[in-house]
Motif scaffolding. Structure first.
Motif, mmCIF file in Angstrom:
data_model
loop_
_atom_site.group_PDB
_atom_site.id
_atom_site.type_symbol
_atom_site.label_atom_id
_atom_site.label_comp_id
_atom_site.label_asym_id
_atom_site.label_seq_id
_atom_site.Cartn_x
_atom_site.Cartn_y
_atom_site.Cartn_z
ATOM 1 N N GLY A 290 0.217 -4.695 -42.734
ATOM 2 C CA GLY A 290 -0.005 -3.230 -42.628
ATOM 3 C C GLY A 290 -0.630 -2.443 -42.129
ATOM 4 N N PHE A 291 -1.422 -2.965 -40.972
ATOM 5 C CA PHE A 291 -1.805 -2.480 -39.675
ATOM 6 C C PHE A 291 -0.940 -2.258 -38.407
ATOM 7 C CE2 PHE A 291 -4.503 -2.238 -36.151
ATOM 8 C CZ PHE A 291 -5.745 -0.014 -36.651
ATOM 9 N N GLY A 292 -1.293 -3.602 -37.898
ATOM 10 C CA GLY A 292 -0.226 -3.756 -36.803
ATOM 11 C C GLY A 292 -0.447 -4.712 -36.422
ATOM 12 N N ILE A 293 -0.319 -4.525 -35.184
ATOM 13 C CA ILE A 293 0.003 -5.796 -34.507
ATOM 14 C C ILE A 293 -0.127 -5.406 -32.566
ATOM 15 C CG2 ILE A 293 1.755 -8.092 -33.134
ATOM 16 C CD1 ILE A 293 3.313 -7.450 -35.277
ATOM 17 N N PHE A 294 -1.030 -6.410 -31.542
ATOM 18 C CA PHE A 294 -1.614 -6.341 -30.572
ATOM 19 C C PHE A 294 -1.073 -7.672 -29.814
ATOM 20 C CE2 PHE A 294 -4.925 -4.608 -33.274
ATOM 21 C CZ PHE A 294 -5.340 -3.466 -33.054
ATOM 22 N N GLU A 295 -0.445 -7.614 -29.039
ATOM 23 C CA GLU A 295 0.678 -8.342 -28.455
ATOM 24 C C GLU A 295 0.162 -8.174 -26.364
ATOM 25 O OE1 GLU A 295 3.967 -9.019 -29.745
ATOM 26 O OE2 GLU A 295 4.763 -6.281 -29.623
ATOM 27 N N LYS A 296 0.910 -8.943 -25.972
ATOM 28 C CA LYS A 296 1.303 -9.115 -25.172
ATOM 29 C C LYS A 296 2.347 -8.486 -23.838
ATOM 30 C CE LYS A 296 0.199 -11.810 -20.092
ATOM 31 N NZ LYS A 296 -0.720 -12.733 -20.509
ATOM 32 N N LYS A 297 2.770 -7.437 -23.136
ATOM 33 C CA LYS A 297 4.511 -7.230 -23.005
ATOM 34 C C LYS A 297 4.471 -7.386 -21.605
ATOM 35 C CE LYS A 297 7.983 -4.770 -24.669
ATOM 36 N NZ LYS A 297 9.083 -3.544 -26.178
ATOM 37 N N ARG B 282 -9.380 -11.451 -25.931
ATOM 38 C CA ARG B 282 -8.936 -12.544 -25.248
ATOM 39 C C ARG B 282 -7.533 -12.991 -25.639
ATOM 40 N NH1 ARG B 282 -13.839 -14.397 -22.871
ATOM 41 N NH2 ARG B 282 -15.755 -13.126 -22.944
ATOM 42 N N THR B 283 -7.808 -12.507 -27.097
ATOM 43 C CA THR B 283 -6.530 -13.390 -27.524
ATOM 44 C C THR B 283 -4.841 -13.031 -27.018
ATOM 45 O OG1 THR B 283 -7.178 -13.683 -30.122
ATOM 46 C CG2 THR B 283 -4.659 -13.707 -29.596
ATOM 47 N N VAL B 284 -4.734 -11.823 -27.321
ATOM 48 C CA VAL B 284 -4.159 -11.106 -26.044
ATOM 49 C C VAL B 284 -3.594 -11.547 -24.919
ATOM 50 C CG1 VAL B 284 -2.620 -8.827 -25.822
ATOM 51 C CG2 VAL B 284 -3.804 -8.758 -27.827
ATOM 52 N N ALA B 285 -4.878 -10.955 -23.730
ATOM 53 C CA ALA B 285 -4.751 -11.781 -22.556
ATOM 54 C C ALA B 285 -4.220 -13.537 -22.143
ATOM 55 C CB ALA B 285 -6.466 -12.398 -21.830
#
Length: 126
Positions: free
Chosen positions: A46-53, A34-37
């Motif tokens: 340290g783990f990573g980034i979820f994003e919309k490209k 929901r956040t990325v959408a």
């Protein structure tokens, strides 16, 4: 490992409660989707980034006919691993013994050890 395996492992670590593990995982994934959408990104240090490209419109070619085909702009979910995660996968950082690999000990320290190149940098001023 699939989702069921992940839930099983999570339940084992949480005292065997499969219902709680299922809810925890499904709610975490729901928040990420929901956040990325909505166009926001989720950063887990340290783990990573979820994003919309976003990908611009372009012209593709049908490989069989050579015909040009217009492709409309699209968006895709993207995960970019963090430096600690990359280091563990590359083998330059070892997973910690006896504690979680992705648990921060304070808001100002990385996930992994407090050393860089074998030197403890906690007491040094930058």
């Amino acid at each position: 490992m699939n989702k069921a395996d992940l839930i099983e492992e999570l339940a084992d670590r949480m005292g065997g409660d499969h219902q709680l593990a299922t809810e925890a995982l499904e709610n975490t994934l729901d928040i990420i989707v929901r956040t990325v959408a909505s166009g926001e990104s989720i950063t887990i240090m340290g783990f990573g980034i979820f994003e919309k490209k976003a990908r611009a419109a372009r012209v593709a070619r049908n490989p069989h006919t050579g015909e040009s085909i217009p492709v409309p702009p699209t968006s895709s979910p993207v995960f970019r691993p963090g430096q600690y995660f990359k280091s563990v996968i590359q083998g330059t950082e070892k997973l910690p013994e006896g504690r979680l690999a992705a648990k921060r000990s304070s808001s100002h320290q990385s996930f992994g050890s407090l050393t860089k190149n074998g030197v403890d940098h906690r007491d040094k001023v930058s």
